[in-house]
Structure formats: C-alpha cells, structure tokens
Design an enzyme around this catalytic site. Structure first.
Site, short mmCIF file in Angstrom:
data_model
loop_
_atom_site.label_atom_id
_atom_site.label_comp_id
_atom_site.label_asym_id
_atom_site.label_seq_id
_atom_site.Cartn_x
_atom_site.Cartn_y
_atom_site.Cartn_z
N ASP A 49 0.87 -1.29 -0.01
CA ASP A 49 0.07 0.17 -0.07
C ASP A 49 0.86 1.41 -0.10
OD1 ASP A 49 -2.01 1.55 0.19
OD2 ASP A 49 -3.20 0.42 1.52
N ASP A 50 0.55 1.92 -1.10
CA ASP A 50 1.46 3.19 -1.06
C ASP A 50 2.91 3.13 -1.29
OD1 ASP A 50 -1.04 4.55 -0.80
OD2 ASP A 50 -0.70 5.54 1.01
N HIS A 147 -11.28 -2.65 2.01
CA HIS A 147 -11.52 -1.48 1.39
C HIS A 147 -12.35 -1.70 0.21
CE1 HIS A 147 -10.29 3.00 1.28
NE2 HIS A 147 -11.44 2.81 1.83
#
Length: 755
Positions: A49-50, A147
């Site tokens: 993530d990111d 999510h």
C-alpha cells in the site's frame, strides 16, 4: 412390492441411478465432482500500500527488502506496470479484470457519488477473481486490507453483500477500512469484529499477525485437501500511513537517510539505469511543486523529515521480513515451486503527509496544518504506538523516482508501480525485466490464461461485462515482444490521462477549477520514460488525437461525469440507508465496535450524549462511550466519582470535569456541545439535568475523526485518553447511551431528547 414413482431431479441435476422400493432394488449414483486438473498451481497475490516505484531494493532502493528481491530474482520485474493511482479502485480493478469506473469504484468505497461509476461497491456484473476460482475448485482466503465494501455497511448489522466472504473468499482476517493503526488495528475475522490477539507491549504488530493468519489458513487447507489449489490474497496495511514498526526496525534505519531526498533520488535513479529498470538515458524528473532542496531546509526540518523516512523504511523492511516468512513456509510444505506469486503496490508513494510531514493523519483529512514545533517535540514517538506518522513530499517523490507527482495524480508518479511475478515451475526465464506497458486490470486475465479458465458470461444469473484487461502471459518468454495493450485511460479527482501506442497525454486538475482550463501535456514514453519533455506545443495534432481518444475511452468505460469533489464533501453526503442519516442514535452495552464510517455525525454539529447509568458504589467508574485514538476523538467517562468529557483536537485536549461528586443510584450523565460559531463551541456537563461543568472548545474538527470507531462501555484499541489505562470498562450498570445530533451544521443547540 410395487415400484416407487420416478424420482424427481436432485439439486445437483437429474439422478442417473435407479430408485426402487427398497435398497436392494435400487442403484445408487453419485454426480461427478468437478476439480481442477492435477498440479494446478496455487495463486498468491500480495498487495503493498502506497509503496513507490523505486522503494523496493530490486527497483532501486537501499531499503532492505531481501524477500521481495528474492521473488524478483527468481521471477520477472515489470517496469512499465500501472495502477489506478488510489487504493479501492486498484483493488477493484485487480480483482475483476475491469476498469474501476466500469465496476462502480470511481474512488474510495467510503462514498457513493450517486452515479454508476461511483457507487463505492463492485457491481455483481463483474464477478471477482476469488468467486471464479472458488467455483473452479480453489480454496480462497484473504488477509489484510479489503476497502471494497461500502464503509457504512461494515457494522455488525451489515449488510454483508460486499464483504470478502460474500465476494468469493471462504476465509478472511484483516481490516475493512483504508488504513488502520498497526499496533491497535480494527480487525475482522470472517464476518465479525475481533480484538487483536495480543497487545503492543506483548509484541503485537499487524503485519506479523496477518502472516500468522495466512500461514494458519494455508496449513488448514493443505492438511485436509492437499489436492486442491489455493488462492491467497495478502493485502498489507504497509506502507500506508501511519508508518509504524517494532523498535528494533526503527533503530536499524537511524542515520540511513541523513543525506536527504535529493541525494536519495539521484542514487536510486543511477541504480535503476544500471540495473535496467529504466532505459539508458532516462532523465530524472524535476522536483514537484512545493518540494524544497533538502540542503536548504533548517536543521530541525531535516532532522524531523529524516526520522519520518526512517519509520517508513522500517515498516517496509518489517513487512518484507514477514513476506519472507510466508515464502519460507510455502517452501517447507512443498508448495512454493508450484505457486504463482504476484506482488504489486496499489499506487505510487503518497503526498498525504504534506510538505513537512505529519504525525496526525486526521489533520490531512480535515485540511488542517500541524504545528511544526509540536511535531519536533514528539520526534521520538515517530514509528511507535504514540504517533500516526507520514513522511513529507520530498521523501514521497524519492519513492516515485524518477517520476513526477504522487498517489492521486495521473502522472507516472501516481500510476507507475512495481510488479513482480514469480512461478518457479512455470517461468523458463527469470531475473529479467519486462518493459511492456500493462495495467492492474491485466492481472486477472493473465491468471485465467495460466490456469486455463474463462471468465463467465453469466454468473449466478447475472450477465457479466467483458474483461477489459489484456493477459501479460506472452511476456514470460518474449522479453522484447511489443505490448499487446492497445490503450489505457486514467482518471482520479479530475486528473486525467490516456496512454496509446507509446504516447501519453496527461492533465493535472486544480480542484474547484473548470475542467476546460486544464492544460494537457504530451509525452512520448518510448523515448521519454519519465515524462520530462512536454511535446504538446510541438506535436499539436498528436495531442488532439490523444485527447479525443481519452473521451472515447471515458465514454466506453463509464468515467463520466468528471468529479473533483474531495473526501470532506463526500463524507457529508451519507448513502441512502446509512445509519448516519438519523439524528438520534441509541447504543447498548455489549454492542460490537462500530466503525468510524457509521458513527453519529457529531463533527462540527450541535449534539448531546446521554448515558443512563446506575452506580452502587463510588468506586463504580469507567468509560461510557469513546471514539477515536491518539490522533483525535472524544470520550465520556467516570473517574474518581466525577463525570469527565475529553475532546482530542489533533492532540490538543479540551476537558471538562463535573464540579461535584456523582450521586449513587440511577442517573443521567450528559454532555452537550453548543455551537458558538463555525468549528467552535462550548461543552457542558449535566448530571440528571443539573448543570455540572462547562469548558470552551475554541476549535473542533470540521469533517473527520479519523478511521477508528466507537465503543460503548469501554475504550478498545488505541486509547482515546491518557487519563486511564487499558479499556477502562465501566464497572457500574450502563443501560444505554443516546446521541441526539442536529440535522446539519447550522443549528447551535442540541436536539431536545425524545425518550
């Protein structure tokens, strides 16, 4: 005996045996069991993530990622791979093989824009990868970030139609929101909330816990049905903020980035060219707007920024260690050789830490700045349980080396991400780079080709939209083959781009401005890998063709209408059926933890909180209701025989304590927030209707309290107040807690309570 009547068809099809009056006169029959072919490979998809394009060791970083580097050495590195530039959309595209607008995930699953492209849920007309694999004989399991469910629907009352177990996974353990505290995560096991198995003091960290659970799931599966392949979806919280890691990893990186982000970018850029990650001659993009030269920062600014980058590196290194632990487990049980492992990041490095970095993501979510002096004073808390840290733009740009811009933008810094494919039994060529243009929607059709599967045209009675992605399998044995991808559009918050035949047109959109004012840039990626030379003026006809192609793709894939509204506005528009549409909320002790997207909307609204209690002794005390964590929130509790309310405004606490001790027996313990202006007001306590205390609240949060939700009768996870230890569960009798909330931000007084 007479013969029995003909037997009706069974649920599994027409019975092909014979049914007589007795067993002796009958012939049994069993339908054939469908099973995947022998030696069908397992599939493991790992989503970071990111994590920026250059952040893995094998993509140019000196952050230690030996496990991921080993996957790359034994597999293939894709250096021209793209995502959607945001988390929920990338996951939707990854798991459906379609473009994210088409399946209803324009941006985050937290919001429904009211248009088909922005429902915040994946349409059932796009069956997910785990649904198809499960129906073809795979065991399917997921750990980590989901999510993809409408966040207001992640309460204990559901509906569960978009939770992992309703979209093809048979086992699930992880968190449903965009982010979580790695020491105090909001965890869900299958369809219910659970507490972390141990505390941070006992050594807990989310990344380790997720891998423990993944090993447990695969152990269960391979012990009982070793003939069946499995699909493991492993979506880490790392390295999304907050950046947190065990202390030994934080210490490991002390001083490693003292040279600053400019030197770091240059070093990574040179290393990428040397290793063939970038074509020879690729230029390093100029600094993004707002990124200052590192050597022009003050000593304190450099000191803080370096410590924030150390926490990021420590978190990524720690995650890599546990990825390695999972791969060692697969090797130990004999499954690694025949497992297809795909590892990617969901978007580029994040700009959400701001120019100077952050210790409080709630500030970013509310559009507020943090006091630099306060951050500096808390420097030793960075990476620990006591801070929710994110690094500044300069380090995010270094993570995206050699590209421009960041996550949320459609320049390459937002959409170009690392991708590794590993399959010991299936790849004849390894430790090589692949430079064909590809997109996250291409992963599902790639797996279908490798597994000899076809996407269903109808799934559970619902006609399916066609797969939009293009298989990448041809690149395994053809390193220089031309890309088979024809075109790919990008759009996020009004930022737009289109890639076609080696060219890319891209525009950066200023939120709130006219889309007609956006300036389109034009790059020839075949000769300008890092988008350094804008050809819009010298190649106007090519630009016109590209922009026209964008509008064609936008119409084809449901991109319209363009929408540049941000998180704050969307948060104020609850979905139809959302519990946040009410103005009165009644909660009872024993209820499950309530996620932040479903809590009463008290942000910047007049409201009243009333707890109905019965105390038998002055020692009866504890939390009545709490929301939030160390970054923001509020809590109403009883301590030392007095009623206390605390409001955490980004670390500044407004506290009011009842003047007198509380009476024993039944009582109504009330807090009122009365607005005295925009984002400010007065907090008042009442005991059974009598005034008991008052405090000025000069600033309140306008939009968000962050991601951590609400508890009744205790304070779980990251503590809302330093005024007590642990959960501080209420020891008296708590009947219920009632919230009365004004219908909008205009009212100044709380609603009158209606019993």
């Amino acid at each position: 005996m007479t013969n029995a009547s003909p037997h009706p068809p069974s649920a599994n099809g027409a019975f092909q045996g014979k049914i007589g009056t007795t067993y002796e006169e009958s012939t049994p029959w069993w339908p054939e069991q469908s099973a995947p072919p022998e030696d069908t490979p397992n599939v493991v998809v790992i989503v970071l993530d990111d994590v920026g394009f250059s952040d893995l060791g094998c993509f140019g970083s000196d952050i230690e990622t030996p496990a991921m580097d080993a996957l790359a050495t034994g597999g293939l590195r894709y250096t021209n791979f793209h995502t959607t530039t945001l988390c929920s959309p990338t996951r939707a595209s990854l798991l459906t093989g379609r473009n994210h607008h088409s399946v209803g995930m324009r941006m985050l699953s937290n919001f429904d824009t009211g248009f088909p492209s922005g429902r915040g849920r994946v349409t059932k007309a796009a069956a997910m990868l785990p649904e198809v694999l499960r129906d073809n004989g795979f065991n399917t399991m997921a750990v980590g970030k989901w999510h993809l469910a409408p966040m207001e629907q992640t309460t204990a009352s559901g509906p569960y139609t978009q939770w992992p177990l309703s979209r093809g996974f048979e086992r699930y353990y992880g968190f449903l929101e965009a982010e979580t505290d790695s020491f105090y995560p909001e965890l869900y096991y299958d369809n219910h909330a659970v507490a972390p198995p141990k505390t941070p003091e006992e050594g807990y960290h989310l990344s380790e816990d997720l891998v423990d659970r993944a090993i447990e799931f695969v152990t269960d599966q391979t012990s009982v049905t070793p003939e069946k392949p499995f699909f493991m979806y492993m979506a880490f919280g790392a390295a999304h903020a907050p950046h947190q890691a065990p202390q030994e990893y934080l210490e490991k990186y002390r001083g490693r980035f003292d040279h600053g982000w400019d030197v770091e970018r240059a070093t990574r850029h040179a290393r990428q060219i040397e290793r063939g990650i970038l074509p020879s001659g690729t230029e390093l993009a100029p600094r993004n707007p707002g990124v200052e030269p590192f050597d022009e920062l003050s000593d304190d600014e450099r000191k803080l920024s370096v410590r924030l980058q150390e926490a990021y590196a420590a978190m990524l290194d720690h995650t890599d260690h546990h990825i390695g632990r999972f791969m060692e487990f697969l090797t130990r049980i004999g499954q690694m050789e025949n497992t297809i492992t795909i590892l990617l990041s969901d978007n580029g490095a994040s700009q959400e830490g701001g120019q100077k970095g952050s210790l409080n993501p709630t500030a970013f979510q509310n559009g507020l700045s943090e006091d630099f002096g306060e951050m500096l004073a808390r420097i030793d808390e960075i990476g620990t349980t006591r801070a929710h840290a994110n690094y500044p733009w300069g380090w995010a740009q270094a993570g995206n080396t050699p590209f421009k811009r960041y996550k949320q933008n459609t320049h390459e810094g937002g959409v170009r991400c690392p991708l590794i494919v590993n399959w010991p039994r299936g790849l004849s060529r390894t430790d090589e780079n692949r430079q064909q243009f590809h997109h996250v929607s291409d992963i599902m059709p790639t797996l279908f080709e490798l597994l000899d599967l076809r996407a269903p045209e109808v799934y559970h009675g619902i006609p399916q939209m066609p797969i939009h992605g293009t298989s990448m399998a041809y690149t395994f044995d053809e390193p220089t083959a031309p890309t088979r991808k024809e075109a790919q559009y990008f759009e996020m918050f009004g930022h737009r781009a289109i890639w076609h035949d080696g060219w890319k047109a891209v525009s950066f959109h200023q939120r709130g401005s006219s889309f007609d004012d956006d300036q389109w840039e034009l790059y020839h990626h075949d000769t300008d890998f890092s988008e350094c030379h804008d050809l819009a003026e010298t190649e106007p006809e090519q630009l016109q063709k590209m922009v026209a192609r964008f509008w064609v793709e936008a119409g084809k894939y449901d991109v319209l209408p363009l929408d540049d509204n941000g998180f704050a506005l969307r948060a104020k528009i609850p979905r139809p059926g959302s519990p946040r549409r009410r103005t009165t909320f009644t909660y009872y002790p024993g209820m499950a933890h309530l996620p932040g997207a479903a809590v009463p909307p008290v942000m910047n609204r007049a409201h009243r909180i009333t707890a109905y209690v019965d105390r038998a002794a002055t020692s009866d005390e504890g939390v009545l209701v709490s929301l939030g964590n160390i970054s923001s929130g509020y809590v109403l509790y009883v301590k030392d025989n007095r009623l206390v309310y605390e409001y955490n405004f980004l670390g500044t606490r407004y506290t009011v304590t009842s003047r007198d001790e509380l009476p024993l027996g039944p009582a109504e313990l009330t807090f009122d927030f009365i607005k005295t202006g925009d984002v400010r007001g007065v907090g008042r306590l009442y005991v059974s209707g009598m005034p008991a205390g008052e405090t000025d609240m000069p600033r309140v949060l306008p939009h968000f309290f962050g991601w951590q939700g609400l508890d009744v009768g205790r304070d779980t996870l990251s503590p809302s107040s330093p005024g007590y230890d642990g959960e501080f569960a209420f020891t008296g009798k708590l009947e219920r807690v009632v919230f009365d909330v004004a219908p909008d931000e205009e009212g100044t007084e709380p609603f009158e309570r209606v019993d």
